[in-house]
Scaffold this motif. Structure first.
Motif, mmCIF file in Angstrom:
data_model
loop_
_atom_site.group_PDB
_atom_site.id
_atom_site.type_symbol
_atom_site.label_atom_id
_atom_site.label_comp_id
_atom_site.label_asym_id
_atom_site.label_seq_id
_atom_site.Cartn_x
_atom_site.Cartn_y
_atom_site.Cartn_z
ATOM 1 N N TYR A 70 0.933 -1.162 -0.135
ATOM 2 C CA TYR A 70 0.079 0.050 0.000
ATOM 3 C C TYR A 70 0.763 1.341 0.152
ATOM 4 O O TYR A 70 1.471 1.614 0.986
ATOM 5 C CB TYR A 70 -0.899 -0.106 1.306
ATOM 6 C CG TYR A 70 -1.813 1.008 1.575
ATOM 7 C CD1 TYR A 70 -2.094 2.124 0.752
ATOM 8 C CD2 TYR A 70 -2.821 1.003 2.462
ATOM 9 C CE1 TYR A 70 -3.253 3.019 0.618
ATOM 10 C CE2 TYR A 70 -3.861 1.884 2.441
ATOM 11 C CZ TYR A 70 -3.848 3.020 1.747
ATOM 12 O OH TYR A 70 -4.823 3.860 1.821
ATOM 13 N N ASP A 72 0.454 4.246 -1.704
ATOM 14 C CA ASP A 72 0.150 5.529 -1.963
ATOM 15 C C ASP A 72 -0.684 6.491 -0.863
ATOM 16 O O ASP A 72 -1.438 7.188 -1.158
ATOM 17 C CB ASP A 72 -0.862 5.734 -3.168
ATOM 18 C CG ASP A 72 -2.003 4.853 -3.067
ATOM 19 O OD1 ASP A 72 -1.963 3.767 -2.503
ATOM 20 O OD2 ASP A 72 -3.189 5.139 -3.665
ATOM 21 N N LYS A 73 -0.575 5.973 0.353
ATOM 22 C CA LYS A 73 -0.801 6.496 1.593
ATOM 23 C C LYS A 73 -0.466 8.150 1.567
ATOM 24 O O LYS A 73 0.667 8.384 1.260
ATOM 25 C CB LYS A 73 -0.438 6.033 2.816
ATOM 26 C CG LYS A 73 -1.049 4.799 3.058
ATOM 27 C CD LYS A 73 -0.857 4.184 4.297
ATOM 28 C CE LYS A 73 -1.139 2.788 4.726
ATOM 29 N NZ LYS A 73 -0.954 2.405 6.164
ATOM 30 N N THR A 89 2.925 -0.823 -7.510
ATOM 31 C CA THR A 89 1.795 -1.626 -6.546
ATOM 32 C C THR A 89 1.301 -2.514 -7.471
ATOM 33 O O THR A 89 0.930 -3.545 -6.992
ATOM 34 C CB THR A 89 0.913 -0.504 -6.413
ATOM 35 O OG1 THR A 89 1.300 0.718 -5.529
ATOM 36 C CG2 THR A 89 -0.452 -1.230 -5.670
ATOM 37 N N ASN A 93 0.580 -6.353 -6.203
ATOM 38 C CA ASN A 93 -0.813 -6.614 -5.929
ATOM 39 C C ASN A 93 -1.615 -7.416 -6.872
ATOM 40 O O ASN A 93 -2.745 -8.083 -6.585
ATOM 41 C CB ASN A 93 -1.687 -5.388 -5.299
ATOM 42 C CG ASN A 93 -1.156 -4.836 -3.940
ATOM 43 O OD1 ASN A 93 0.049 -5.536 -3.629
ATOM 44 N ND2 ASN A 93 -1.821 -3.644 -3.738
ATOM 45 N N SER A 121 -9.690 -6.425 -0.600
ATOM 46 C CA SER A 121 -9.980 -5.665 0.251
ATOM 47 C C SER A 121 -11.408 -4.673 -0.098
ATOM 48 O O SER A 121 -11.738 -4.977 -0.924
ATOM 49 C CB SER A 121 -9.043 -4.368 0.320
ATOM 50 O OG SER A 121 -9.323 -3.125 1.154
ATOM 51 N N SER A 133 -6.394 7.135 -2.209
ATOM 52 C CA SER A 133 -5.733 5.935 -2.348
ATOM 53 C C SER A 133 -6.173 4.951 -3.554
ATOM 54 O O SER A 133 -6.258 3.999 -3.570
ATOM 55 C CB SER A 133 -6.313 4.977 -1.169
ATOM 56 O OG SER A 133 -5.664 5.437 0.298
ATOM 57 N N TYR A 136 -3.995 1.885 -4.821
ATOM 58 C CA TYR A 136 -4.154 0.788 -4.000
ATOM 59 C C TYR A 136 -5.487 0.363 -4.396
ATOM 60 O O TYR A 136 -5.889 -0.963 -4.451
ATOM 61 C CB TYR A 136 -4.210 0.900 -2.383
ATOM 62 C CG TYR A 136 -4.272 -0.035 -1.477
ATOM 63 C CD1 TYR A 136 -3.300 -1.111 -1.198
ATOM 64 C CD2 TYR A 136 -5.704 -0.524 -0.761
ATOM 65 C CE1 TYR A 136 -3.653 -2.174 -0.441
ATOM 66 C CE2 TYR A 136 -5.777 -1.516 -0.005
ATOM 67 C CZ TYR A 136 -4.985 -2.237 0.079
ATOM 68 O OH TYR A 136 -4.972 -3.213 0.967
ATOM 69 N N ARG A 137 -6.691 1.058 -4.102
ATOM 70 C CA ARG A 137 -8.058 0.561 -4.734
ATOM 71 C C ARG A 137 -8.068 -0.006 -6.030
ATOM 72 O O ARG A 137 -8.606 -0.945 -6.228
ATOM 73 C CB ARG A 137 -8.825 2.032 -4.575
ATOM 74 C CG ARG A 137 -9.225 2.661 -3.367
ATOM 75 C CD ARG A 137 -9.974 3.774 -3.247
ATOM 76 N NE ARG A 137 -10.193 4.711 -2.112
ATOM 77 C CZ ARG A 137 -11.055 4.281 -0.957
ATOM 78 N NH1 ARG A 137 -11.489 3.267 -1.202
ATOM 79 N NH2 ARG A 137 -10.849 4.932 -0.095
ATOM 80 N N SER A 139 -5.623 -1.312 -7.691
ATOM 81 C CA SER A 139 -4.899 -2.741 -7.633
ATOM 82 C C SER A 139 -5.727 -3.844 -6.939
ATOM 83 O O SER A 139 -5.827 -5.038 -7.424
ATOM 84 C CB SER A 139 -3.814 -2.720 -6.705
ATOM 85 O OG SER A 139 -3.867 -2.518 -5.535
ATOM 86 N N LYS A 140 -6.550 -3.552 -5.979
ATOM 87 C CA LYS A 140 -7.377 -4.411 -5.112
ATOM 88 C C LYS A 140 -8.757 -4.649 -5.881
ATOM 89 O O LYS A 140 -9.200 -6.012 -5.746
ATOM 90 C CB LYS A 140 -7.796 -4.085 -3.687
ATOM 91 C CG LYS A 140 -6.509 -4.075 -2.853
ATOM 92 C CD LYS A 140 -5.933 -5.452 -2.753
ATOM 93 C CE LYS A 140 -4.830 -5.371 -1.679
ATOM 94 N NZ LYS A 140 -4.211 -6.670 -1.519
#
Length: 214
Positions: A70, A72-73, A89, A93, A121, A133, A136-137, A139-140
């Motif tokens: 993760y 890109d916080k 990422t 992921n 997630s 995010s 991350y979003r 990728s999930k």
């Protein structure tokens, strides 16, 4: 039962490894650095090949694709989310999950009623879109799609695939304010993996047993 867990050196992966070991299952945990665990850098095709060779002719009953990042916080929409973070990422992921499953398919096929569990997630769901995010979003969401498609293609071979939200967990990734403990998440996930079967292949479920909207 032989359980393989990627990213088993900390957090949820480590807790899962401990649980399967404590109940007497044969386990193979991996980490990028190796050490006491098997070495697997999920972003490196050569590492996948080496790990698959290490497990040659060893059936895998349950493959848990847990390793992920993760990165890109704290990024902002105006000037954040650099291209390299997208690439890094997705390499871990999404591509990393696919390559793990692909390289270990021979081992899964050697088992009786093998299972694949993919840690995604709730942030993958189109029903949760508050912004932020983005990498991350995305990728999930992508790995959720990968899991759904794999569940269809592997169904004729009797290999069940489930996709899971582990909870917002108090780990290095989740942060100290997360409401779910590592133990709560790991206990719930073990129960979910135990119940995974061909009747539920392709499911997207939370660690505590709820079906999550896609």
């Amino acid at each position: 039962m032989h359980v393989v867990i990627t990213g088993a050196n900390r957090g949820i992966g480590q807790a899962l490894l401990t649980r399967y070991q404590s109940r007497g299952d044969k386990t193979t945990g991996t980490s990028r650095a190796g050490g006491p665990l098997a070495t697997l850098d999920v972003t490196d095709p050569a590492s996948h090949e080496a790990f698959a060779n290490q497990l040659a002719d060893t059936p895998i009953d349950l493959l848990i694709c847990n390793a992920g990042v993760y990165l890109d916080k704290g990024e902002t929409l105006n000037d954040g989310y650099p291209a390299q973070k997208w690439a890094d990422t997705f390499a871990a992921n999404v591509t990393g999950v696919f390559l793990t499953i692909q390289s270990l398919l021979p081992n899964l096929r050697q088992a009786n009623a093998a299972k694949v569990a993919i840690i995604s997630s709730q942030m993958a769901s189109h029903t949760r879109a508050p912004g932020g995010s983005y990498i991350y979003r995305a990728s999930k969401a992508a790995v959720l799609n990968v899991g759904r498609n794999l569940s269809t293609e592997l169904a004729p071979e009797g290999i069940a695939v489930g996709i899971y939200h582990p909870g917002w967990v108090s780990t290095d990734m989740g942060g100290a304010t997360a409401p779910t403990t590592v133990d709560q998440s790991a206990d719930g996930l073990v129960a979910r993996f135990d119940e995974l079967a061909m009747a539920s292949t392709g499911c997207f479920r939370t660690f505590d047993g709820e079906d999550h909207p896609y």
